[in-house]
Enzyme design. Structure first.
Site, PDB file in Angstrom:
ATOM      1  N   GLU A  95       1.085   0.429  -4.450  1.00  0.00           N
ATOM      2  CA  GLU A  95       0.219  -0.410  -3.633  1.00  0.00           C
ATOM      3  C   GLU A  95      -1.184   0.171  -3.563  1.00  0.00           C
ATOM      4  O   GLU A  95      -1.364   1.383  -3.462  1.00  0.00           O
ATOM      5  CB  GLU A  95       0.800  -0.546  -2.229  1.00  0.00           C
ATOM      6  N   CYS A 108      -7.915   2.067  -0.544  1.00  0.00           N
ATOM      7  CA  CYS A 108      -6.836   2.966  -0.137  1.00  0.00           C
ATOM      8  C   CYS A 108      -5.899   3.068  -1.331  1.00  0.00           C
ATOM      9  O   CYS A 108      -5.317   2.070  -1.756  1.00  0.00           O
ATOM     10  CB  CYS A 108      -6.103   2.384   1.070  1.00  0.00           C
ATOM     11  N   CYS A 115       7.776   8.480  -2.113  1.00  0.00           N
ATOM     12  CA  CYS A 115       7.363   9.740  -1.498  1.00  0.00           C
ATOM     13  C   CYS A 115       8.602  10.545  -1.134  1.00  0.00           C
ATOM     14  O   CYS A 115       9.616   9.986  -0.716  1.00  0.00           O
ATOM     15  CB  CYS A 115       6.535   9.472  -0.241  1.00  0.00           C
ATOM     16  N   CYS A 119       9.299  10.543   6.017  1.00  0.00           N
ATOM     17  CA  CYS A 119       8.958  10.243   7.415  1.00  0.00           C
ATOM     18  C   CYS A 119       9.704   8.970   7.829  1.00  0.00           C
ATOM     19  O   CYS A 119       9.685   7.981   7.091  1.00  0.00           O
ATOM     20  CB  CYS A 119       7.453  10.048   7.585  1.00  0.00           C
ATOM     21  N   CYS A 122       7.983   5.383   7.984  1.00  0.00           N
ATOM     22  CA  CYS A 122       7.125   4.993   6.860  1.00  0.00           C
ATOM     23  C   CYS A 122       7.898   4.226   5.787  1.00  0.00           C
ATOM     24  O   CYS A 122       8.946   4.686   5.314  1.00  0.00           O
ATOM     25  CB  CYS A 122       6.496   6.243   6.259  1.00  0.00           C
ATOM     26  N   GLY A 173       2.740   7.871  -1.072  1.00  0.00           N
ATOM     27  CA  GLY A 173       2.849   9.237  -1.592  1.00  0.00           C
ATOM     28  C   GLY A 173       2.115  10.282  -0.785  1.00  0.00           C
ATOM     29  O   GLY A 173       1.298   9.967   0.082  1.00  0.00           O
ATOM     30  N   GLU A 174       2.446  11.531  -1.078  1.00  0.00           N
ATOM     31  CA  GLU A 174       1.849  12.672  -0.396  1.00  0.00           C
ATOM     32  C   GLU A 174       0.877  13.363  -1.379  1.00  0.00           C
ATOM     33  O   GLU A 174       1.331  14.010  -2.341  1.00  0.00           O
ATOM     34  CB  GLU A 174       2.969  13.632   0.064  1.00  0.00           C
ATOM     35  N   SER A 205      -5.317  12.346   3.148  1.00  0.00           N
ATOM     36  CA  SER A 205      -4.420  12.441   4.303  1.00  0.00           C
ATOM     37  C   SER A 205      -3.124  13.122   3.884  1.00  0.00           C
ATOM     38  O   SER A 205      -2.516  12.754   2.881  1.00  0.00           O
ATOM     39  CB  SER A 205      -4.120  11.034   4.835  1.00  0.00           C
ATOM     40  N   SER A 228      -1.584  14.210   9.336  1.00  0.00           N
ATOM     41  CA  SER A 228      -0.723  13.318  10.113  1.00  0.00           C
ATOM     42  C   SER A 228       0.115  14.159  11.067  1.00  0.00           C
ATOM     43  O   SER A 228       0.979  14.911  10.627  1.00  0.00           O
ATOM     44  CB  SER A 228       0.190  12.529   9.165  1.00  0.00           C
ATOM     45  N   LEU A 229      -0.161  14.037  12.343  1.00  0.00           N
ATOM     46  CA  LEU A 229       0.512  14.896  13.325  1.00  0.00           C
ATOM     47  C   LEU A 229       1.662  14.135  14.001  1.00  0.00           C
ATOM     48  O   LEU A 229       2.802  14.546  13.933  1.00  0.00           O
ATOM     49  CB  LEU A 229      -0.538  15.377  14.338  1.00  0.00           C
ATOM     50  N   HIS A 230       1.319  13.069  14.710  1.00  0.00           N
ATOM     51  CA  HIS A 230       2.282  12.138  15.322  1.00  0.00           C
ATOM     52  C   HIS A 230       3.132  12.729  16.446  1.00  0.00           C
ATOM     53  O   HIS A 230       3.775  11.993  17.205  1.00  0.00           O
ATOM     54  CB  HIS A 230       3.215  11.498  14.287  1.00  0.00           C
ATOM     55  N   ASN A 304       2.807   0.399  12.515  1.00  0.00           N
ATOM     56  CA  ASN A 304       3.099  -0.834  11.772  1.00  0.00           C
ATOM     57  C   ASN A 304       4.614  -0.912  11.668  1.00  0.00           C
ATOM     58  O   ASN A 304       5.207  -0.031  11.030  1.00  0.00           O
ATOM     59  CB  ASN A 304       2.553  -0.741  10.335  1.00  0.00           C
ATOM     60  N   CYS A 348       0.996  -0.055   2.523  1.00  0.00           N
ATOM     61  CA  CYS A 348       2.402   0.326   2.476  1.00  0.00           C
ATOM     62  C   CYS A 348       3.012   0.320   3.865  1.00  0.00           C
ATOM     63  O   CYS A 348       3.813   1.176   4.208  1.00  0.00           O
ATOM     64  CB  CYS A 348       2.574   1.715   1.867  1.00  0.00           C
TER      65      CYS A 348
HETATM   66  N1  SAH Z   1       1.415  11.026   2.802  1.00  0.00           N
HETATM   67  C1  SAH Z   1       0.180  11.093   3.478  1.00  0.00           C
HETATM   68  C2  SAH Z   1      -0.733   9.933   3.178  1.00  0.00           C
HETATM   69  C3  SAH Z   1      -0.135   8.579   3.091  1.00  0.00           C
HETATM   70  S1  SAH Z   1       0.453   7.929   4.614  1.00  0.00           S
HETATM   71  C4  SAH Z   1       0.400  11.246   4.968  1.00  0.00           C
HETATM   72  O1  SAH Z   1       1.523  11.092   5.418  1.00  0.00           O
HETATM   73  O2  SAH Z   1      -0.556  11.557   5.657  1.00  0.00           O
HETATM   74  C5  SAH Z   1      -1.059   7.506   5.479  1.00  0.00           C
HETATM   75  C6  SAH Z   1      -0.917   7.462   6.987  1.00  0.00           C
HETATM   76  O3  SAH Z   1      -0.146   6.340   7.393  1.00  0.00           O
HETATM   77  C7  SAH Z   1      -0.233   8.683   7.592  1.00  0.00           C
HETATM   78  O4  SAH Z   1      -0.913   9.122   8.749  1.00  0.00           O
HETATM   79  C8  SAH Z   1       1.115   8.146   7.960  1.00  0.00           C
HETATM   80  O5  SAH Z   1       1.758   8.911   8.937  1.00  0.00           O
HETATM   81  C9  SAH Z   1       0.756   6.761   8.410  1.00  0.00           C
HETATM   82  N2  SAH Z   1       1.887   5.839   8.480  1.00  0.00           N
HETATM   83  C10 SAH Z   1       2.981   5.814   7.696  1.00  0.00           C
HETATM   84  N3  SAH Z   1       3.786   4.791   8.054  1.00  0.00           N
HETATM   85  C11 SAH Z   1       3.174   4.159   9.091  1.00  0.00           C
HETATM   86  C12 SAH Z   1       3.522   3.044   9.878  1.00  0.00           C
HETATM   87  N4  SAH Z   1       4.644   2.376   9.680  1.00  0.00           N
HETATM   88  N5  SAH Z   1       2.657   2.670  10.862  1.00  0.00           N
HETATM   89  C13 SAH Z   1       1.500   3.348  11.063  1.00  0.00           C
HETATM   90  N6  SAH Z   1       1.120   4.403  10.343  1.00  0.00           N
HETATM   91  C14 SAH Z   1       1.957   4.821   9.365  1.00  0.00           C
HETATM   92 FE1  SF4 Z   2       5.179  10.176   2.576  1.00  0.00          FE
HETATM   93 FE2  SF4 Z   2       3.002   9.955   4.111  1.00  0.00          FE
HETATM   94 FE3  SF4 Z   2       4.981   8.116   4.183  1.00  0.00          FE
HETATM   95 FE4  SF4 Z   2       5.398  10.531   5.203  1.00  0.00          FE
HETATM   96  S1  SF4 Z   2       3.911   9.005   5.923  1.00  0.00           S
HETATM   97  S2  SF4 Z   2       6.822   9.413   3.873  1.00  0.00           S
HETATM   98  S3  SF4 Z   2       4.268  11.797   3.790  1.00  0.00           S
HETATM   99  S4  SF4 Z   2       3.656   8.559   2.463  1.00  0.00           S
END
Ligand code: SAH
Ligand code: SF4
Length: 359
Positions: A95, A108, A115, A119, A122, A173-174, A205, A228-230, A304, A348
C-alpha cells in the site's frame, strides 16, 4: 521468466554513473538517464529517445525499470487522501498513500510486504511478514505519486509541475528491520537532481528497534524520527506490541536519549489512542514522566479500527484531557491528529492523520 536484471531504481546517481562508466559511457549520459527517471518520471527506456542507441541498448540489456501496477485504489470522502494497492513484479502487493495536507503532497510508503513485528492493533502486523522491499520498490512508490502530480499538468499560475514534498516511511512494514534498503532508497529520493525530497521532510517511523535507532544516531542519518510508543509501561507496551519484549522500554528510552543527544534533535512519539486502554489520565501522567527531559513531541492518533483487533478509537474528550495533562504537568507538546482518510483505512489501516514532521 523471472527478472534477472538490476532495477534502475535501486541505484544512486553515483552508482548509475559508475555502471555506465564500466562500459565506457560518459557521465553526461548518466545525468540524462537520471533526469529521465526522476524529473520526467518515464516508465520505460523507450521513453528516453535522445540517448545514443548504444546507451539505450545497454540499459535495456542490463537493467529493468519496474513500474508497479495499480491493483486497487480508494479515495477518501474528503478527497485529500488516495490509497493505492500496488502490485510488485512478483505479484505481491503493498500500500502507498498520497495525502494532501496544507496544500502539500505527502507520500506514505511501505518498506516491507507485511511486517514481522505483530502489533495487535495493526492490519499489517495481523498479516505477518512476507518479504523486504528492495530500495527501488520503495523509490517506485514515491515515483508513482510524482507521476500522478505530473499527470495533472501544470496548475494555472505555476511554471512547473507540482513536486512531491513530504515522505513518511509509515506504510506497511518496519523500516528499521530493512535498514540498508531503506537508507539506500532515502538517498535516492533525496538526490538534488532527482525527486529532491528534503531530508527534513522525510520521517521514519519505528516500532522501537533499538539497534536501528542507535545506528541512525551513529550514522547521523538526516531524516526525522518517530517512535511508536502507544504505552508507557513495559507490561502495557508488550501487550500491544510483541517487539517490546525483544527491545524493552528502558532500553528503548536509553536509545532515544542517545539519539537526541548525539544528533541534537527531537523525536516524535506516536500514541494511538485506544478507548479505555491507553487514554486514561493516569497513562498521560506515566507518559509525561517517561519523556521528561527528552526533546519530544507526542502525536496522539485515534485508533483506526481493524478486523483483527477489538479495540475502539479513543474518544475526543479523552484525547483533549490527555493532551492537557502532557502540556500542563510536563510541558510536553502534542498534537491530536484528525482521523482523515479513516473511511479508506488510509495507510494500511494505520494512518489517521497528518504524520509527524509534515509542514
Ligand atoms: N512499523 C512502523 C511504521 C509503520 S506503522 C511503526 O510501527 O512505527 C505507522 C504508524 O501507524 C505506527 O505508529 C503504528 O503504530 C500506527 N498504527 C498501526 N496500526 C494502526 C491503527 N490500526 N490505528 C492507528 N494507528 C496505527
Ligand atoms: Fe509492523 Fe508498524 Fe504494524 Fe507494528 S505498527 S505491525 S511495526 S507496521
Amino acid at each position: 521468466m523471472p527478472e534477472t536484471r538490476i532495477s534502475l531504481l535501486d541505484l544512486t546517481r553515483a552508482e548509475l554513473a559508475a555502471r555506465l562508466a564500466e562500459r565506457g559511457l560518459s557521465p553526461v549520459h548518466a545525468a540524462r538517464v537520471w533526469s529521465y527517471l526522476y524529473w520526467d518520471c518515464v516508465s520505460s527506456v523507450e521513453e528516453m529517445p535522445d540517448l545514443p542507441a548504444k546507451v539505450r541498448a545497454y540499459l535495456e540489456e542490463e537493467f529493468s525499470l519496474p513500474v508497479p501496477a495499480v491493483a486497487n485504489e480508494a479515495h477518501s470522502a474528503d478527497g485529500f487522501t488516495r490509497k493505492f494497492l500496488l502490485a510488485l513484479a512478483d505479484g505481491r502487493q503493498i500500500e502507498t498513500v498520497a495525502m494532501r495536507f496544507t496544500g502539500r503532497m505527502t507520500a506514505c510508503v511501505s518498506t516491507q510486504v507485511g511486517c514481522a513485528m505483530g502489533c495487535v492493533f495493526c492490519a499489517t502486523g495481523q498479516q505477518g511478514f512476507q518479504r523486504h522491499l528492495a530500495p527501488g520498490e520503495i523509490v517506485a512508490q514515491a515515483l508513482h505519486i510524482q507521476r500522478l502530480l505530473r499527470a495533472r499538468g501544470i496548475a494555472p499560475g505555476q511554471t512547473a509541475y507540482e513536486r512531491l514534498r513530504n515522505l513518511v516511511l509509515m506504510g506497511m512494514g518496519e523500516p528499521l528491520h530493512n535498514y540498508e534498503a531503506v537508507m539506500q532508497a532515502v538517498e535516492i529520493l533525496r538526490a538534488s537532481s532527482g525527486l529532491a525530497i528534503a531530508a527534513s521532510r522525510i520521517t521514519l517511523s519505528t516500532v522501537g528497534v533499538v539497534p536501528g535507532i542507535v545506528r541512525l544516531a551513529d550514522e547521523a542519518r538526516p531524516m526525522s524520527l518517530a517512535v511508536s510508543l502507544h504505552a508507557a509501561t513495559a507490561e502495557e507496551r508488550a501487550a500491544l506490541m510483541p517487539a517490546a519484549r525483544r527491545w524493552p522500554l528502558d532500553e528503548l528510552m536509553n536509545a532515544c536519549r542517545y539519539y537526541c543527544e548525539k544528533l541534537q534533535r527531537r523525536i516524535f512519539f506516536e500514541w494511538t489512542l485506544i478507548d479505555g486502554q491507553n487514554d486514561t489520565e493516569a497513562q498521560a501522567h506515566t507518559l509525561g514522566a517517561l519523556l521528561r527531559g527528552l526533546p519530544a513531541q507526542v502525536n496522539l492518533i485515534p485508533l483506526n479500527p481493524t478486523t483483527g483487533f477489538g479495540g475502539r478509537p479513543g474518544q475526543g474528550l479523552a484525547a483533549k484531557r490527555f493532551q492537557q495533562i502532557l502540556d500542563e504537568h510536563y510541558g510536553l507538546p502534542s498534537t491530536i491528529r484528525q482521523r482523515r482518510g479513516v473511511d479508506i483505512a488510509a495507510g494500511c489501516g494505520q494512518l489517521a492523520g497528518a504524520p509527524p514532521g509534515v509542514r
